[in-house]
Design a protein around this motif. Structure first.
Motif, PDB file in Angstrom:
ATOM      1  N   ASN A  75       2.201  10.203   2.645  1.00 15.12           N
ATOM      2  CA  ASN A  75       3.500  10.862   2.434  1.00 15.12           C
ATOM      3  C   ASN A  75       4.291  10.254   1.272  1.00 15.12           C
ATOM      4  OD1 ASN A  75       4.325   8.439   3.499  1.00 15.12           O
ATOM      5  ND2 ASN A  75       5.285   9.285   5.336  1.00 15.12           N
ATOM      6  N   ALA A 129      12.656  -6.513  10.421  1.00 16.03           N
ATOM      7  CA  ALA A 129      11.224  -6.230  10.435  1.00 16.03           C
ATOM      8  C   ALA A 129      10.882  -5.201   9.357  1.00 16.03           C
ATOM      9  CB  ALA A 129      10.809  -5.737  11.812  1.00 16.03           C
ATOM     10  N   ALA A 130      11.740  -4.184   9.195  1.00 18.07           N
ATOM     11  CA  ALA A 130      11.485  -3.172   8.157  1.00 18.07           C
ATOM     12  C   ALA A 130      12.798  -2.732   7.522  1.00 18.07           C
ATOM     13  CB  ALA A 130      10.755  -1.972   8.755  1.00 18.07           C
ATOM     14  N   LEU A 131      12.797  -2.675   6.188  1.00 12.16           N
ATOM     15  CA  LEU A 131      13.953  -2.215   5.424  1.00 12.16           C
ATOM     16  C   LEU A 131      13.513  -1.003   4.601  1.00 12.16           C
ATOM     17  CD1 LEU A 131      15.171  -5.693   4.137  1.00 12.16           C
ATOM     18  CD2 LEU A 131      16.263  -4.295   5.917  1.00 12.16           C
ATOM     19  N   TYR A 132      14.335   0.028   4.578  1.00 12.30           N
ATOM     20  CA  TYR A 132      13.956   1.278   3.907  1.00 12.30           C
ATOM     21  C   TYR A 132      14.919   1.621   2.785  1.00 12.30           C
ATOM     22  CZ  TYR A 132      10.881   2.059   7.863  1.00 12.30           C
ATOM     23  OH  TYR A 132       9.876   1.924   8.791  1.00 12.30           O
ATOM     24  N   HIS A 133      14.377   2.123   1.696  1.00 10.37           N
ATOM     25  CA  HIS A 133      15.189   2.751   0.662  1.00 10.37           C
ATOM     26  C   HIS A 133      14.825   4.238   0.630  1.00 10.37           C
ATOM     27  CE1 HIS A 133      15.665   4.024  -3.714  1.00 10.37           C
ATOM     28  NE2 HIS A 133      16.885   3.947  -3.215  1.00 10.37           N
ATOM     29  N   TRP A 145       0.843  -1.193   0.000  1.00 10.83           N
ATOM     30  CA  TRP A 145       0.000   0.000   0.000  1.00 10.83           C
ATOM     31  C   TRP A 145       0.881   1.248   0.000  1.00 10.83           C
ATOM     32  CZ3 TRP A 145       0.850  -3.146   4.163  1.00 10.83           C
ATOM     33  CH2 TRP A 145       1.287  -2.572   5.354  1.00 10.83           C
ATOM     34  N   ARG A 160       1.336   5.238   1.486  1.00 10.43           N
ATOM     35  CA  ARG A 160       0.931   6.156   2.544  1.00 10.43           C
ATOM     36  C   ARG A 160       0.773   7.565   1.965  1.00 10.43           C
ATOM     37  NH1 ARG A 160      -1.583   5.294   6.272  1.00 10.43           N
ATOM     38  NH2 ARG A 160      -0.597   6.842   7.594  1.00 10.43           N
ATOM     39  N   LEU A 195       5.300   7.096   0.906  1.00  6.92           N
ATOM     40  CA  LEU A 195       6.021   5.845   1.180  1.00  6.92           C
ATOM     41  C   LEU A 195       5.239   4.666   0.596  1.00  6.92           C
ATOM     42  CD1 LEU A 195       7.278   6.087   4.904  1.00  6.92           C
ATOM     43  CD2 LEU A 195       8.641   6.281   2.805  1.00  6.92           C
ATOM     44  N   PHE A 237       2.548   3.427   9.604  1.00  4.41           N
ATOM     45  CA  PHE A 237       2.202   2.397   8.617  1.00  4.41           C
ATOM     46  C   PHE A 237       0.709   2.444   8.263  1.00  4.41           C
ATOM     47  CE2 PHE A 237       5.527  -1.112   7.973  1.00  4.41           C
ATOM     48  CZ  PHE A 237       6.593  -0.248   8.157  1.00  4.41           C
ATOM     49  N   ILE A 269       4.773   0.820   0.903  1.00  4.74           N
ATOM     50  CA  ILE A 269       5.068  -0.257   1.851  1.00  4.74           C
ATOM     51  C   ILE A 269       4.710  -1.605   1.234  1.00  4.74           C
ATOM     52  CG2 ILE A 269       4.618  -1.179   4.175  1.00  4.74           C
ATOM     53  CD1 ILE A 269       3.996   1.626   5.093  1.00  4.74           C
ATOM     54  N   TYR A 277       8.874  -6.020   6.082  1.00  3.38           N
ATOM     55  CA  TYR A 277       8.351  -4.868   5.361  1.00  3.38           C
ATOM     56  C   TYR A 277       9.483  -4.238   4.570  1.00  3.38           C
ATOM     57  CZ  TYR A 277       4.043  -5.047   8.101  1.00  3.38           C
ATOM     58  OH  TYR A 277       2.849  -5.439   8.651  1.00  3.38           O
ATOM     59  N   VAL A 278       9.242  -3.984   3.292  1.00  4.30           N
ATOM     60  CA  VAL A 278      10.197  -3.264   2.459  1.00  4.30           C
ATOM     61  C   VAL A 278       9.531  -1.945   2.083  1.00  4.30           C
ATOM     62  CG1 VAL A 278      11.433  -3.264   0.265  1.00  4.30           C
ATOM     63  CG2 VAL A 278      11.308  -5.363   1.635  1.00  4.30           C
ATOM     64  N   VAL A 279      10.180  -0.835   2.452  1.00  8.69           N
ATOM     65  CA  VAL A 279       9.549   0.483   2.303  1.00  8.69           C
ATOM     66  C   VAL A 279      10.369   1.325   1.331  1.00  8.69           C
ATOM     67  CG1 VAL A 279       8.719   2.507   3.536  1.00  8.69           C
ATOM     68  CG2 VAL A 279       8.757   0.279   4.695  1.00  8.69           C
ATOM     69  N   HIS A 280       9.718   1.763   0.264  1.00  6.24           N
ATOM     70  CA  HIS A 280      10.393   2.570  -0.757  1.00  6.24           C
ATOM     71  C   HIS A 280      10.035   4.042  -0.577  1.00  6.24           C
ATOM     72  CE1 HIS A 280      11.518  -1.068  -3.038  1.00  6.24           C
ATOM     73  NE2 HIS A 280      10.354  -1.533  -2.624  1.00  6.24           N
ATOM     74  N   LEU A 308      17.956  -4.597   0.072  1.00  5.59           N
ATOM     75  CA  LEU A 308      16.580  -4.950   0.445  1.00  5.59           C
ATOM     76  C   LEU A 308      16.357  -6.464   0.404  1.00  5.59           C
ATOM     77  CD1 LEU A 308      14.598  -2.130  -1.426  1.00  5.59           C
ATOM     78  CD2 LEU A 308      15.314  -2.173   0.981  1.00  5.59           C
TER      79      LEU A 308
END
Lengths: 418, 418
Positions: free
Chosen positions: A107, B364-368, A103, A105, A109, B380, A111, A409-412, B358
Motif C-alpha cells: 500500500n 512503538a509506532a509513529l506515523y506521518h 521496507w 508495504r 507505507l 506490517f 516502514i 517504528y517510524v511509518v511514512h 517523529l
C-alpha cells in the motif's frame, strides 16, 4: 510510605523526567560529556581516594573480609581505569538513531525500524565502586538516564564518583538528574525499586547469584538477568591432545572466579584412557583439585570422588568436576541435565560430533575448539560489556551497548487508511 | 501445596521436558504438523461445536453478557478460520536456525549468531477459544512448547481444540506434552504459573488491561506485555483537509474497540478554525461522541466538555477527545504527557514539524500521513501476530514469529585460548 521510600520515588521521578532530554542528545553531546567526565574524574582523584578511605575504614570496623575490602578499594590506578573506560565508551559507535531495518508495504507505507534508548535503567549492584562509573557511562552513551543503587559499604565512594560525574554534566549543560545515586542504601529501599514501573524501564542486577535471584523473583520491571555459569568442556575421542589440554586448562584456570570459567570437564573414555593422566596432572600442576567419577579416579591417585552435587556446582575457584562418557550423545545429555545455558565447549576433530554438539545444545555461547573464557563483550568485539545475559528474552550472551536500547517504528505514508 | 498447584507444576514439568524435542523439529516436520492440525480440526468440527455448546450454556446460566457469549461462541465459520490460520502459519518462513549475524575476530574465532526457540511459552488468556488454536500454532512453528491457560468459561471448547491438536501430533509422531492446556482453571492455578521459572521461559498475557497488569506485576518470569493504547492523531496547520479528515475518521471509527484506534484528536488551532467544523460533523455522522476543550466546543454545538480524565482515557468505543494546540511542540508535549507509547500520528505537509514529531516522540509506532490502525503484525507484513508489545525490552510494536525466538552464539575456533 516511610521517608526512605518516598525519597526513592522522588529520585525515581526525577530520573524519569530527565530521560527524555538525555534520549535526544546528539552523539557529539554524549561523547563530549564522556570526555568531560574523564577529565573531571582524574581531577577528583584526591577526593575520591579520601572518600573511599571512609568506606574502607568502616568496612574494616565492620569486619569485612580481605577480599571484600580489596574489591572496595580505589587506587590511582583504578581511578585511571575508570577514566579510561569513559574515553573508550566515547570512542564506540553510537547505536541510537541507527536504522535497524526498513521496507515498503504494497500500500506504499514505508516502514523504518529505528534504534532508540530504553529510557531509564535501574542498576542494583554490590561492592565494587567502579560499577558506578561504568554503568553511568554505558547508560549515557546509549541515551538512557540511570538510577544507581550501590551497596551501603561503598556509599561514600559511589557518592564521590557520582559527584564528579555531575560536575562534568553541569559543565556540559546536561541535567544531573539523569544520573541518580540512591541516597537510601537500605534493603527496603532496594526492594522499592522492584516496583517502580512508572519510572524504570529495566532493572539490571550486577553481583552474586543471591542478588540476581532476589531481583528476578521480586521485580515487576523487566530484568536483564546476568547469571551463573556451570560451563563444560567436552573432550571428544578425536580431540587433538595438546589443543584439548590447553583449552581445558585455560577454561578452568585462567580466571576461575568468573562465570565463563569451566566447572566440569567431560572426557570421552577413549581419549581419557590415552591422555587423561596427562590432563589431570596438568590441572594438578596448576593447583586444581579434581573431583572425578570412578573412571577418572582410576586414572590418577590424586582424584577425590565426585558426588551428584559436583555436577551442578559452580565452584568459581580451583576445583573441577570430571567425568567420562561413552560418546558425544552421553556428553550432550549430561550437559543438558546439569548445564546452566551459559557457555559449553567441544574439542573434536570429528565433524558429525561437532555438529551434534552445536545443534542439540542450547546455551548463550557454544564453542568448537576454543575456550569458554571468550564469552565476553570485549572478546566478542562489542567494545563494552553490560554483563552476560543468561535469559532468553531481549539479549542472550555478552551484552554490548545494543542491549541498552529498544526500537521504534517510524511509518511514512501519503494518506493511507485501513 | 494443594492438589491443584501440584497439577500445574506437573503439567509445567512435562511441557518443559518436551520442549527440547520440539526445538529440534525440522521446518518440514513443523509445517506437516500444522497441515495435519488443519485437517484434524476441520474433521472435528462437530465435536468442537458440541463441546462449545456446553460452555455457551454454562455462560448463559451464569449470566455472561451477550458480548462475552458472542466471543465465546464457535461456528463452522470460526472453526474454518482457525484451520486456515494453521495453513497460513505453515506457509510462513521458519525463523529458527536463521543466521542473524556472523563475524570473525582478529584471533580467528568465527562467531555466528543463530536464531533459536525460546523454549516454553506460557499463555494466559481470556474467553476467545480461537486464541488456543492460534497460540499453539505460533509456538509450534517457532519450535516452542506451550502451556495454555484459558479461562474456565471456555474450558470445554479449549479442551476440544487441544484434543484435536493432540490427535494431529500423535499422527505426526510428535509428543503431545508440548501443547498443554492447564487442567485447573482457578485463579490460584494461574498465579502459580507466575513463579514457574524452571518450566516457563516467557509469559504472554492476552486479554484486557486487568489481566495484563496482574501478570506484569506478579510474574517473576519475563513477560511479553501487550498493553493499552491511548493513541493520538495530530492534525498540523499545513495538513491537507481531505487527507486529515480521512485519517482521523479511520483511526477513530474503523474498529474502535482495538488498541491502535485513536482516542484523542489534536488539532492545530488554525487548521481547526478552517476545517474543524467539517471534521467534527464527519465524526458525528459516524456516531462518534465528541469531548472537546473550549476551542473545540466553540466550533460545534454538539461537543461535550472534556475533563482532565478524557486526555488519558482509552475509550475503546465511539467516543473521542479533541483539543487544540498552538503548534507542533504543544501537541508533542500533550502526547508525551498522556500517551501510552503505542501509536501516534501526525498529518502535515511541513517537513520540520514532521521531523520534530517523529524524532521527539517515543512510541512503538509513529506515523506521518497515515492512520494509527496500521500498527498490526499483518499490516506490517509479518504474516502473523502474537500481539502488539508496549514494553521496550525484547520486542516493541507488532510482534511476528521472531518475538517467540531467542538466539545463541556458535563460535568456531582452532584451539584459541585466552
Amino acid at each position: 510510605m516511610s521517608n526512605a521510600l518516598s525519597t526513592m520515588r522522588e529520585q525515581g521521578k526525577k530520573v524519569k523526567q530527565s530521560s527524555d532530554q538525555i534520549g535526544q542528545l546528539t552523539t557529539k553531546d554524549k561523547n563530549d560529556l564522556l570526555l568531560a567526565m574523564r577529565e573531571q574524574l582524574l581531577k577528583d582523584t584526591g577526593t575520591l581516594l579520601r572518600e573511599n578511605e571512609k568506606d574502607i575504614q568502616a568496612g574494616m570496623d565492620n569486619g569485612l573480609s580481605t577480599a571484600l575490602i580489596d574489591r572496595l578499594r580505589l587506587s590511582e590506578e583504578r581511578i585511571e581505569g575508570m577514566a579510561q573506560g569513559f574515553e573508550q565508551i566515547a570512542s564506540l559507535e553510537d547505536p541510537i538513531g541507527q536504522m535497524i531495518d526498513s521496507w515498503e508495504r504494497p500500500n506504499g507505507l514505508q516502514i523504518q525500524k529505528i534504534r532508540v534508548p530504553l529510557g531509564v535503567a535501574g542498576i542494583i549492584y554490590e561492592a565494587r565502586p567502579n560499577v558506578t562509573a561504568d554503568a553511568a557511562a554505558l547508560c549515557l552513551k546509549t541515551g538512557n538516564a540511570v538510577f544507581l543503587r550501590g551497596s551501603s559499604s561503598a556509599y561514600h565512594s559511589n557518592k564521590a564518583i557520582v559527584s564528579s560525574i555531575h560536575d562534568a554534566m553541569i559543565r556540559q549543560g546536561i541535567p544531573t538528574d539523569a544520573v541518580q545515586l540512591a541516597e537510601d542504601t537500605s534493603r527496603e529501599a532496594a526492594s522499592e525499586m522492584f516496583t517502580m514501573n512508572e519510572y524504570l524501564d529495566v532493572l539490571i542486577p550486577r553481583g552474586g547469584a543471591g542478588l540476581i535471584q532476589a531481583v528476578v523473583k521480586n521485580s515487576s520491571i523487566p530484568v536483564l538477568e546476568t547469571g551463573v555459569g556451570n560451563c563444560h568442556v567436552y573432550i571428544d575421542e578425536s580431540a587433538a591432545r595438546e589443543m584439548a589440554i590447553e583449552i581445558a586448562i585455560n577454561a578452568k584456570t585462567q580466571r576461575p572466579s568468573v562465570c565463563n570459567a569451566a566447572e566440569t570437564i567431560v572426557l570421552h573414555e577413549k581419549w581419557a584412557s590415552e591422555h587423561g593422566y596427562e590432563l589431570i596432572q596438568a590441572l594438578i600442576d596448576k593447583d586444581v583439585e579434581i573431583r572425578g567419577d570412578k573412571n577418572i579416579q582410576k586414572l590418577h591417585d590424586n582424584v577425590k570422588e565426585a558426588t551428584e552435587k559436583d555436577w551442578s556446582e559452580e565452584y568459581l575457584d580451583l576445583t573441577v568436576a570430571m567425568k567420562t562418557v561413552q560418546d558425544t550423545d552421553e556428553a550432550i545429555t549430561h550437559i543438558k541435565q546439569y548445564g546452566t545455558g551459559h557457555s559449553e565447549a567441544i574439542v573434536t576433530e570429528n565433524e558429525q560430533n561437532k555438529q551434534a554438539f552445536l545443534q542439540q545444545l542450547d546455551a548463550a555461547a557454544l564453542y568448537h575448539n576454543a575456550s569458554t573464557r571468550f564469552t565476553d563483550g570485549f572478546e566478542f568485539g562489542f567494545g563494552a560489556e553490560i554483563g552476560i545475559s543468561t535469559q532468553k528474552l531481549h539479549a542472550r550472551g555478552p551484552m554490548g551497548l545494543e542491549a541498552l536500547t529498544s526500537s521504534k517504528y517510524v511509518v511514512h505514508g501519503n494518506g493511507q487508511i485501513k
